[in-house]
Structures are given as C-alpha cells and as structure tokens.
Motif scaffolding. Structure first.
Motif, short mmCIF file in Angstrom:
data_model
loop_
_atom_site.label_atom_id
_atom_site.label_comp_id
_atom_site.label_asym_id
_atom_site.label_seq_id
_atom_site.Cartn_x
_atom_site.Cartn_y
_atom_site.Cartn_z
N THR A 40 7.72 13.65 -4.66
CA THR A 40 7.09 14.50 -5.67
C THR A 40 7.77 14.35 -7.02
O THR A 40 7.10 14.26 -8.06
N LEU A 41 9.10 14.31 -7.04
CA LEU A 41 9.81 14.16 -8.31
C LEU A 41 9.57 12.78 -8.91
O LEU A 41 9.45 12.65 -10.13
N SER A 42 9.50 11.74 -8.10
CA SER A 42 9.21 10.40 -8.62
C SER A 42 7.85 10.37 -9.27
O SER A 42 7.68 9.82 -10.38
N LEU A 43 6.87 10.96 -8.62
CA LEU A 43 5.52 11.00 -9.16
C LEU A 43 5.47 11.80 -10.47
O LEU A 43 4.87 11.37 -11.46
N PRO A 94 -1.56 -0.53 -3.74
CA PRO A 94 -1.93 0.12 -2.49
C PRO A 94 -2.71 1.40 -2.76
O PRO A 94 -2.45 2.11 -3.73
N ALA A 95 -3.66 1.69 -1.88
CA ALA A 95 -4.50 2.87 -2.06
C ALA A 95 -3.81 4.14 -1.60
O ALA A 95 -4.06 5.22 -2.12
N THR A 96 -2.94 4.04 -0.62
CA THR A 96 -2.26 5.21 -0.06
C THR A 96 -0.81 4.87 0.24
O THR A 96 -0.42 3.70 0.25
N GLY A 97 -0.04 5.92 0.49
CA GLY A 97 1.34 5.74 0.93
C GLY A 97 2.33 5.78 -0.21
O GLY A 97 1.98 5.69 -1.40
N GLY A 127 8.09 -2.15 -4.35
CA GLY A 127 7.14 -1.38 -3.56
C GLY A 127 7.01 0.05 -4.07
O GLY A 127 5.91 0.61 -4.06
N TRP A 128 8.13 0.64 -4.51
CA TRP A 128 8.08 1.98 -5.09
C TRP A 128 7.23 2.00 -6.34
O TRP A 128 6.40 2.90 -6.52
N LEU A 129 7.41 1.00 -7.21
CA LEU A 129 6.64 0.94 -8.45
C LEU A 129 5.15 0.76 -8.16
O LEU A 129 4.31 1.39 -8.82
N GLN A 130 4.83 -0.07 -7.20
CA GLN A 130 3.42 -0.29 -6.87
C GLN A 130 2.79 0.97 -6.28
O GLN A 130 1.63 1.29 -6.56
N SER A 131 3.53 1.68 -5.44
CA SER A 131 2.96 2.87 -4.79
C SER A 131 2.85 4.05 -5.73
O SER A 131 2.04 4.95 -5.49
N ILE A 132 3.65 4.07 -6.80
CA ILE A 132 3.67 5.23 -7.69
C ILE A 132 2.81 5.03 -8.93
O ILE A 132 2.52 6.00 -9.66
N THR A 133 2.36 3.81 -9.19
CA THR A 133 1.67 3.50 -10.45
C THR A 133 0.35 4.26 -10.58
O THR A 133 0.12 4.96 -11.58
N LEU A 134 -0.54 4.12 -9.61
CA LEU A 134 -1.86 4.74 -9.72
C LEU A 134 -1.79 6.28 -9.75
O LEU A 134 -2.42 6.89 -10.61
N ILE A 145 -1.56 18.06 -5.77
CA ILE A 145 -2.95 17.75 -5.44
C ILE A 145 -3.17 16.24 -5.38
O ILE A 145 -3.82 15.73 -4.46
N VAL A 146 -2.61 15.51 -6.35
CA VAL A 146 -2.79 14.06 -6.38
C VAL A 146 -2.14 13.41 -5.15
O VAL A 146 -2.61 12.36 -4.67
N GLU A 147 -1.10 14.03 -4.64
CA GLU A 147 -0.48 13.51 -3.41
C GLU A 147 -1.48 13.45 -2.26
O GLU A 147 -1.41 12.54 -1.43
N GLN A 148 -2.41 14.38 -2.22
CA GLN A 148 -3.41 14.37 -1.15
C GLN A 148 -4.39 13.22 -1.34
O GLN A 148 -4.87 12.65 -0.34
N VAL A 149 -4.69 12.86 -2.58
CA VAL A 149 -5.62 11.76 -2.84
C VAL A 149 -5.03 10.43 -2.39
O VAL A 149 -5.73 9.60 -1.80
N PHE A 150 -3.74 10.24 -2.64
CA PHE A 150 -3.10 8.96 -2.32
C PHE A 150 -2.26 9.04 -1.05
O PHE A 150 -1.48 8.11 -0.78
N ALA A 151 -2.41 10.10 -0.27
CA ALA A 151 -1.72 10.25 1.02
C ALA A 151 -0.22 10.05 0.89
O ALA A 151 0.41 9.30 1.64
N ILE A 152 0.37 10.73 -0.08
CA ILE A 152 1.82 10.68 -0.31
C ILE A 152 2.44 11.89 0.38
O ILE A 152 2.04 13.03 0.15
#
Length: 314
Positions: free
Chosen positions: A98-101, A163-166, A176-183, A256-263
């Motif tokens: 959550t803090l990274s996002l 990646p779409a989720t995770g 991998g962190w940068l790719q997962s957090i970008t969108l 809320i956005v965490e639910q969209v990207f399954a984080i």
C-alpha cells in the motif's frame, strides 16, 4: 523547528485518544455478535460462553477499551478473531504494498501536476493553458478505479506491457516491482495531479505578477532562476496544503485500486475484516491509517516552517 515539531506532536496525543475512543466505540456497536460468526449456529451455550470469556467480551465496555488501549500503546493491536493472527503482524505484512503504491502515485502527481501547472501559468490563455485546464478537468472527473480498468485493459491485456494483477516486492525484484506498481500508480497519480496542476497554475499566475518577480527579471536573472528560485518557492505554500490533502485521498484511493489490480495490501485486508466483522483487525487498520495521515500532516507542518519562516513558533 524543534519547537514546531514538539508542539505538533503534543497536539496529536489528544487527537489519537479521540480517534481510539471513536474506533473502539463504533466497532463495539456492530449489530451482530462476533461469537456467533466464530462458532456458527451449531455451537452450544457452553461453547458460546467460553469464547466470549476468552475474547473478553463479558467485561464492561470501559474495561475492554482500557485494556485494548494499554496494549495498543505498546504496539499490540490484538489478535484476529478468525485466524489467530496478530493484527500488527498482518498490517505490517500488507503495508509495504500500500505504501509503495501511494508513494509512487504521489511522485507521479507531483511531477505531472507541477509541470502542467507551471507550463499553464507561464502562458496564460494560450493553447497550453487550455490544454492543461482541460486535462485537469478530465482527470478530476474520472474515478481512479475506472481509470485503472482502462489502463489494465489497454497496457496489460491488449499490449501486454505490464502485468494486469499482482504485486512484486521491491526486495524480490526491483524491475518486477516497478512493472507491477506502474499501472496502479498511474491510475492514482494522474487523477490527483489534476488538482495539484490547478492549484499550481492559480498560485503561479498570482506570484508572477508580484513586484519582486518583476524586479528579479529587471536585474537580468535567467528565467529558470526567476521561476524556480523566486516564484515557485512562494507559490508552494498553498500547493503543500493541497498536496497533504491529496496524499490522504491517495491513501484511501489505494485501498480501492488494490482491488482492481489484485494487490494484497491494506485494502484487501480491510475488506476481508469488514466482511467477517473481525473487530480487532478493523480497529488496528483504522488506527494505523490514522497514524499515517497524522504523520503526513506533521511533515506538511515541517515543510510550512521550512518554506515560510512566519509559520514557525516564536
């Protein structure tokens, strides 16, 4: 500056006390009995009473609150009713995502908001100003979760760039962190940058018309130095106020956005706790989020003091 920080810290103590009382009171007023959710409909009366005794629910409200507050001060936020996991451990496990996002979204909103606001203020009523204003209006009108769905559909599902989720922890793989957090960060940050761009544009237009800015230009200072050394510094005071509020909005939007990207962040933990009516987990999450918001406000006051010496206590 030390006096300013100490005053703000002392002012936080009664606020934390009030928040703890309200949090504990509201969760205690939930309509359903948590014991019924734990043992189900087939439990006997003896099992029912044993669980209530183990959870301390037979004690008076004030006694339960004082016990919970005493443990919370020591860092013990209790134990989940349903999986016997310590609340503090569960929150600390989910907090990095959550803090990274949130921090990535703050960085995006500041960079985009400052850039668009300054560009619009330097050329008022030009096509750049109109384009920045139109973009800010669109950004504030689009909900961040809907924007996240669009980004995931285009850049993750269609183009397969991200990646779409995770979520990948930074310690496991920086790339991998940068790719997962970008969108998700873009979904949050771009909508928030609209409010910052509006405030920067309004503040900069007023500051650029001041006499000291005209005097700096008359002395032959470079445009970059006039803008960033003199104009922007004085225009940042109201911008910091907006930014501190937007960080709080970003923190709520991240859940809320965490639910969209399954984080698996605080958002999924909070939703699961509400569905199960896991009272200790709800209380711990609310208290931790309030502490984060108060820390943001403290940093805002410190920045006020650094930028504007008049805001420092005598």
């Amino acid at each position: 500056m030390v006096k300013l920080i100490s005053q703000r810290l002392m002012a936080m103590l009664p606020l934390l006390l009030i928040v703890s009382i309200l949090t504990f009171s509201f969760t205690a007023l939930l309509p359903s009995d948590p014991v019924d959710l734990i043992i189900g409909d087939r439990g006997s009366e003896e099992q029912y009473q044993l669980v209530r005794e183990r959870l301390g629910l037979n004690e008076p409200f004030v006694a339960r609150y004082l016990t919970w507050l005493g443990k919370a001060v020591q860092g013990d936020l209790g134990t989940s009713f349903f999986n016997s996991v310590r609340v503090s451990d569960a929150v600390l496990l989910r907090m990095p995502a959550t803090l990274s996002l949130t921090l990535a979204a703050v960085l995006i909103s500041v960079v985009v908001g400052l850039g668009a606001g300054i560009a619009a203020a330097l050329r008022p009523r030009s096509w750049i100003d109109r384009l920045a204003t139109f973009g800010a209006t669109i950004g504030q009108a689009i909900p961040n979760f809907w924007f996240g769905l669009i980004l995931a559909s285009v850049f993750a599902v269609t183009l397969r760039w991200f990646p779409a989720t995770g979520y990948v922890p930074l310690s496991a793989s920086p790339l991998g962190w940068l790719q997962s957090i970008t969108l998700p960060a873009l979904a949050l940050g771009l909508s928030t940058s609209a409010a910052i761009a509006r405030q920067v544009r309004s503040a900069m237009v007023g500051v650029l018309q001041q006499d000291y800015v005209r005097a700096a230009r008359a002395q032959g200072l470079s445009p970059r130095r006039v803008i960033f050394r003199h104009a922007l510094k004085n225009a940042l005071v109201p911008v910091i106020t907006v930014l501190s509020f937007q960080i709080t909005v970003l923190l709520g939007g991240a859940l809320i956005v965490e639910q969209v990207f399954a984080i698996n962040g605080i958002g999924s933990l909070a939703i699961a706790a509400v569905r199960q009516q896991d009272i200790p987990m709800i209380q711990g999450i609310v208290l931790v989020l309030v502490l984060i918001v108060m820390a943001v406000q403290l940093v805002t006051d410190i920045l006020y003091g650094l930028i504007n010496p008049k805001a420092r206590p005598a």
